[in-house]
Design an enzyme around this catalytic site. Structure first.
Site, PDB file in Angstrom:
ATOM      1  N   ALA A  13     -30.026  29.403 -61.478  1.00 35.14           N
ATOM      2  CA  ALA A  13     -31.323  30.103 -61.402  1.00 35.14           C
ATOM      3  C   ALA A  13     -32.071  30.145 -62.730  1.00 35.14           C
ATOM      4  CB  ALA A  13     -31.102  31.523 -60.890  1.00 35.14           C
ATOM      5  N   ALA A  14     -31.348  30.120 -63.850  1.00 34.55           N
ATOM      6  CA  ALA A  14     -32.026  30.121 -65.147  1.00 34.55           C
ATOM      7  C   ALA A  14     -32.205  28.701 -65.678  1.00 34.55           C
ATOM      8  CB  ALA A  14     -31.237  30.966 -66.157  1.00 34.55           C
ATOM      9  N   ARG A  24     -42.996  21.004 -68.218  1.00 36.79           N
ATOM     10  CA  ARG A  24     -44.410  21.274 -67.899  1.00 36.79           C
ATOM     11  C   ARG A  24     -45.202  21.584 -69.164  1.00 36.79           C
ATOM     12  NH1 ARG A  24     -43.251  24.745 -62.471  1.00 36.79           N
ATOM     13  NH2 ARG A  24     -43.064  22.963 -61.096  1.00 36.79           N
ATOM     14  N   PRO A  43     -27.264  30.830 -55.563  1.00 39.87           N
ATOM     15  CA  PRO A  43     -26.380  31.992 -55.735  1.00 39.87           C
ATOM     16  C   PRO A  43     -26.666  33.118 -54.746  1.00 39.87           C
ATOM     17  CG  PRO A  43     -27.848  31.718 -57.647  1.00 39.87           C
ATOM     18  CD  PRO A  43     -28.040  30.526 -56.778  1.00 39.87           C
ATOM     19  N   CYS A  44     -27.953  33.383 -54.484  1.00 38.40           N
ATOM     20  CA  CYS A  44     -28.282  34.511 -53.594  1.00 38.40           C
ATOM     21  C   CYS A  44     -27.898  34.208 -52.147  1.00 38.40           C
ATOM     22  CB  CYS A  44     -29.771  34.827 -53.662  1.00 38.40           C
ATOM     23  SG  CYS A  44     -30.363  34.958 -55.346  1.00 38.40           S
ATOM     24  N   ASP A 277     -28.486  35.505 -66.636  1.00 36.92           N
ATOM     25  CA  ASP A 277     -27.396  36.484 -66.683  1.00 36.92           C
ATOM     26  C   ASP A 277     -26.671  36.527 -68.025  1.00 36.92           C
ATOM     27  OD1 ASP A 277     -27.933  37.110 -64.064  1.00 36.92           O
ATOM     28  OD2 ASP A 277     -25.978  36.525 -63.268  1.00 36.92           O
ATOM     29  N   ALA A 295     -31.288  36.983 -59.972  1.00 32.15           N
ATOM     30  CA  ALA A 295     -31.854  35.638 -60.018  1.00 32.15           C
ATOM     31  C   ALA A 295     -33.344  35.693 -60.347  1.00 32.15           C
ATOM     32  CB  ALA A 295     -31.629  34.952 -58.683  1.00 32.15           C
TER      33      ALA A 295
HETATM   34  C1  LIG Z   1     -23.060  37.042 -54.003  1.00 25.68           C
HETATM   35  C2  LIG Z   1     -24.275  37.173 -54.852  1.00 25.68           C
HETATM   36  C3  LIG Z   1     -25.514  37.416 -54.269  1.00 25.68           C
HETATM   37  C4  LIG Z   1     -26.651  37.568 -55.058  1.00 25.68           C
HETATM   38  N1  LIG Z   1     -27.870  37.798 -54.463  1.00 25.68           N
HETATM   39  C5  LIG Z   1     -28.966  37.913 -55.221  1.00 25.68           C
HETATM   40  C6  LIG Z   1     -30.247  38.104 -54.609  1.00 25.68           C
HETATM   41  O1  LIG Z   1     -30.376  38.180 -53.391  1.00 25.68           O
HETATM   42  N2  LIG Z   1     -31.341  38.214 -55.428  1.00 25.68           N
HETATM   43  C7  LIG Z   1     -31.231  38.118 -56.790  1.00 25.68           C
HETATM   44  O2  LIG Z   1     -32.259  38.218 -57.476  1.00 25.68           O
HETATM   45  N3  LIG Z   1     -30.032  37.931 -57.386  1.00 25.68           N
HETATM   46  C8  LIG Z   1     -28.905  37.815 -56.643  1.00 25.68           C
HETATM   47  N4  LIG Z   1     -27.694  37.615 -57.245  1.00 25.68           N
HETATM   48  C9  LIG Z   1     -27.625  37.487 -58.706  1.00 25.68           C
HETATM   49  C10 LIG Z   1     -27.900  36.036 -59.102  1.00 25.68           C
HETATM   50  O3  LIG Z   1     -27.029  35.212 -58.423  1.00 25.68           O
HETATM   51  C11 LIG Z   1     -27.753  35.833 -60.599  1.00 25.68           C
HETATM   52  O4  LIG Z   1     -28.549  36.741 -61.281  1.00 25.68           O
HETATM   53  C12 LIG Z   1     -28.162  34.405 -60.952  1.00 25.68           C
HETATM   54  O5  LIG Z   1     -27.277  33.487 -60.379  1.00 25.68           O
HETATM   55  C13 LIG Z   1     -28.198  34.205 -62.457  1.00 25.68           C
HETATM   56  O6  LIG Z   1     -28.521  32.894 -62.709  1.00 25.68           O
HETATM   57  P1  LIG Z   1     -28.047  32.184 -64.056  1.00 25.68           P
HETATM   58  O7  LIG Z   1     -28.556  30.781 -63.988  1.00 25.68           O
HETATM   59  O8  LIG Z   1     -28.404  33.033 -65.199  1.00 25.68           O
HETATM   60  O9  LIG Z   1     -26.457  32.180 -64.002  1.00 25.68           O
HETATM   61  P2  LIG Z   1     -25.421  31.523 -63.004  1.00 25.68           P
HETATM   62  O10 LIG Z   1     -25.950  31.488 -61.626  1.00 25.68           O
HETATM   63  O11 LIG Z   1     -24.127  32.203 -63.262  1.00 25.68           O
HETATM   64  O12 LIG Z   1     -25.330  30.014 -63.483  1.00 25.68           O
HETATM   65  C14 LIG Z   1     -24.760  29.610 -64.690  1.00 25.68           C
HETATM   66  C15 LIG Z   1     -24.729  28.105 -64.770  1.00 25.68           C
HETATM   67  O13 LIG Z   1     -24.197  27.719 -66.033  1.00 25.68           O
HETATM   68  C16 LIG Z   1     -23.156  26.759 -65.863  1.00 25.68           C
HETATM   69  N5  LIG Z   1     -22.252  26.854 -66.999  1.00 25.68           N
HETATM   70  C17 LIG Z   1     -21.654  27.958 -67.501  1.00 25.68           C
HETATM   71  N6  LIG Z   1     -20.919  27.640 -68.594  1.00 25.68           N
HETATM   72  C18 LIG Z   1     -21.094  26.322 -68.778  1.00 25.68           C
HETATM   73  C19 LIG Z   1     -20.605  25.395 -69.743  1.00 25.68           C
HETATM   74  N7  LIG Z   1     -19.808  25.783 -70.747  1.00 25.68           N
HETATM   75  N8  LIG Z   1     -20.961  24.095 -69.651  1.00 25.68           N
HETATM   76  C20 LIG Z   1     -21.786  23.684 -68.632  1.00 25.68           C
HETATM   77  N9  LIG Z   1     -22.257  24.499 -67.696  1.00 25.68           N
HETATM   78  C21 LIG Z   1     -21.930  25.806 -67.779  1.00 25.68           C
HETATM   79  C22 LIG Z   1     -22.564  27.175 -64.520  1.00 25.68           C
HETATM   80  O14 LIG Z   1     -21.749  26.177 -64.029  1.00 25.68           O
HETATM   81  C23 LIG Z   1     -23.866  27.440 -63.741  1.00 25.68           C
HETATM   82  O15 LIG Z   1     -24.465  26.245 -63.345  1.00 25.68           O
HETATM   83  C24 LIG Z   1     -26.531  37.467 -56.471  1.00 25.68           C
HETATM   84  C25 LIG Z   1     -25.281  37.213 -57.063  1.00 25.68           C
HETATM   85  C26 LIG Z   1     -24.166  37.057 -56.260  1.00 25.68           C
HETATM   86  C27 LIG Z   1     -22.830  36.786 -56.909  1.00 25.68           C
END
Ligand SMILES: Cc1cc2nc3c(=O)[nH]c(=O)nc-3n(C[C@H](O)[C@H](O)[C@H](O)COP(=O)(O)OP(=O)(O)OC[C@H]3O[C@@H](n4cnc5c(N)ncnc54)[C@H](O)[C@@H]3O)c2cc1C
Length: 455
Positions: A13-14, A24, A43-44, A277, A295
């Site tokens: 998501a990030a 862009r 993830p959601c 996150d 997300a």
């Molecule tokens: C079950 C569940 C339901 C959810 N529902 C919602 C919802 O409905 N609405 C909402 O707003 N939020 C929801 N969330 C929260 C949301 O999922 C997170 O806030 C969101 O995924 C954060 O995105 P992110 O990209 O910061 O981190 P993450 O999704 O944790 O992604 C991190 C990425 O970094 C990669 N990575 C990490 N370390 C390394 C490394 N060393 N080398 C290479 N790659 C690496 C991982 O593989 C992954 O691709 C939910 C969470 C869960 C667990």
């Protein structure tokens, strides 16, 4: 050595919107996204894999979104960052030199130190296809499932695990009510009713103190002394920032354990940005550290980080916290501060509520009640928060409420802003819930000041 103007680590998501935004804003720059997993789950959507969506394959972010935006992809784990030479090293032995680096490495599920939490069939939600597939295989064979935590993850998992499975589900929640951190109690009670009507048991004001069994879990001991049967346990109590890589690179870590960033999403190294996150956050309301991880926040921060990589273009005003979910056929959504949270923060508040059918006349197809509650700061009448329940348009209305909070709109602004209405789509302009909730709050503030004058 491989080189890219921008390197983004993380593909969820990030990471994805950070990469897209940097393309862009700086189309002449090359962007490489490194992520460790072959396939990325939406993830959601994870709770819905256990029911409505049916499989991990149906809940994947397509890689075409990267290709379509001219972003290169490297599937590998980043194991080291050298900020001096600006080089990322991967587990596969690749070295990649960057000009700007974005850390979007996310979070890990929080597993509390409960004795027995390492037993077989005790799960925490990992965003991994093989892990979720293993969970599904296990859940398809169990009779009694205990979910720890009655927040969004817990309630969504309970409903979805129940779908098409003959399984007893109990949610254990240490607070009195489900979703209590996000909603005022009347909304929480409605959510509990929606879950109980689907045979989900909710035990409020209870804590799991031990997970029992030999190798495999067979029960859960509660703080009240009761033990309940469990063939599987899912921890749904939140997440912690994944910061090991950043820590080792010498980046500063913030008070809640996230990578410290400034308003431009820049870390303590000016060439390294962080978002989502893994990044430290502050509240929109008081600027204090916030543990919110969503997300919607991750994508917002990513769009700020991506835009600022080579020039400061956007600033992060802090997290509002916008949630939505649906239980049974009732949608629940919230943004900003609840009445309880605002009072606890020391605000003097006024509240307005309005409920109406989301069509006019109400007999139009799709008609369902929709309730809006708005919380304003009493003196300025600036909007602090909103909660919505009922028809599924709650999911979009809460985003409009979030925009009103972000723009610090007052009750009078909201009572008089121009809305579009249609018999088949919304409540009538006379009964429009958002506007009426603001009007009611204003009327309530007059009542309060009349009382003040009389007293
Ligand atoms: C079950 C569940 C339901 C959810 N529902 C919602 C919802 O409905 N609405 C909402 O707003 N939020 C929801 N969330 C929260 C949301 O999922 C997170 O806030 C969101 O995924 C954060 O995105 P992110 O990209 O910061 O981190 P993450 O999704 O944790 O992604 C991190 C990425 O970094 C990669 N990575 C990490 N370390 C390394 C490394 N060393 N080398 C290479 N790659 C690496 C991982 O593989 C992954 O691709 C939910 C969470 C869960 C667990």
């Amino acid at each position: 050595m491989r080189q890219s103007d921008v390197v983004v680590i993380g593909g969820s998501a990030a990471g994805i919107p950070a990469a897209i935004t940097s393309r862009r804003h700086y189309p002449e720059k090359s962007v490489l996204l490194i992520r460790k997993e072959e396939q990325v789950l939406i993830p959601c959507g994870i709770p819905y894999i256990f029911g409505s969506v049916g499989s991990c394959e149906a809940d994947l972010i397509p890689d075409s979104v990267l290709k379509g935006n001219g972003i290169d992809l490297l599937v590998d784990e980043a194991v080291k960052i050298d900020p001096e030479s600006r080089v990322v090293t991967t587990a596969g032995g690749e070295e990649v030199q960057y000009n700007r680096l974005v850390l979007a490495i996310g979070s890990l599920p929080l597993v509390p130190p409960i004795p027995g939490a390492d037993k077989e069939n005790v799960f925490a939600i990992k965003k991994s296809v093989p892990y979720i597939n293993h969970m599904i295989e296990t859940l398809d064979t169990v009779e009694n499932l205990v979910i720890v935590g009655c927040g969004f993850i817990g309630v969504e998992l309970a409903e979805e695990c129940r779908r098409d499975r003959d399984i007893n589900i109990t949610i254990v929640e240490m607070l009195r009510h489900c979703l209590e951190l996000t909603y005022d109690v009347e909304f929480s009670i409605k959510a509990e009713e929606a879950l109980r009507s689907q045979d989900v048991e909710i035990l409020g004001s209870e804590k799991v103190v031990a997970i029992e069994g030999n190798k495999k879990v067979d029960g859960v001991k509660l703080s009240s002394g009761k033990t309940i049967k469990a063939d599987a346990v899912i921890m749904g109590i939140g997440a912690i920032a994944n910061v090991a890589l950043a820590k080792e690179a010498g980046l500063e870590i913030g008070p809640t354990g996230g990578i410290q960033v400034n308003r431009y999403m820049q870390t303590s190294d000016e060439n390294i940005f962080a978002c989502g996150d893994c990044a430290e956050k502050v509240s929109f309301f008081d600027g204090k550290p916030s543990r919110l991880k969503l997300a919607s926040i991750a994508t917002m921060e990513a769009r700020i980080a991506g835009a600022n990589l080579f020039a400061p273009r956007r600033a992060n005003m802090g997290v509002i916290g916008v949630y939505s979910t649906i239980l049974g056929d009732i949608a629940f959504a919230a943004a900003g501060l609840t009445e309880k949270a605002a009072s606890e923060m020391g605000y003097s508040i006024i509240v307005g509520e309005a409920e109406a059918v989301n069509r006019h006349p109400g007999c139009m197809p799709g008609g369902a009640p929709l309730k809006v509650k708005l919380v304003f700061e009493a003196g300025t009448r600036v909007l602090l928060g909103g909660q919505v329940s009922g028809a599924d348009s709650a999911g979009e209305l809460i985003n409009a409420i979030s925009a009103c909070i972000h723009q610090r709109m007052t009750a009078d602004d909201i009572a008089t802003f121009q809305t579009g209405t249609h018999p088949g789509l919304t409540a009538s302009p006379i009964a429009y819930q958002l506007v009426n909730a603001a009007e009611v709050a204003i009327a309530n503030s007059w009542k309060a000041s009349d009382r003040w004058t009389r007293e």
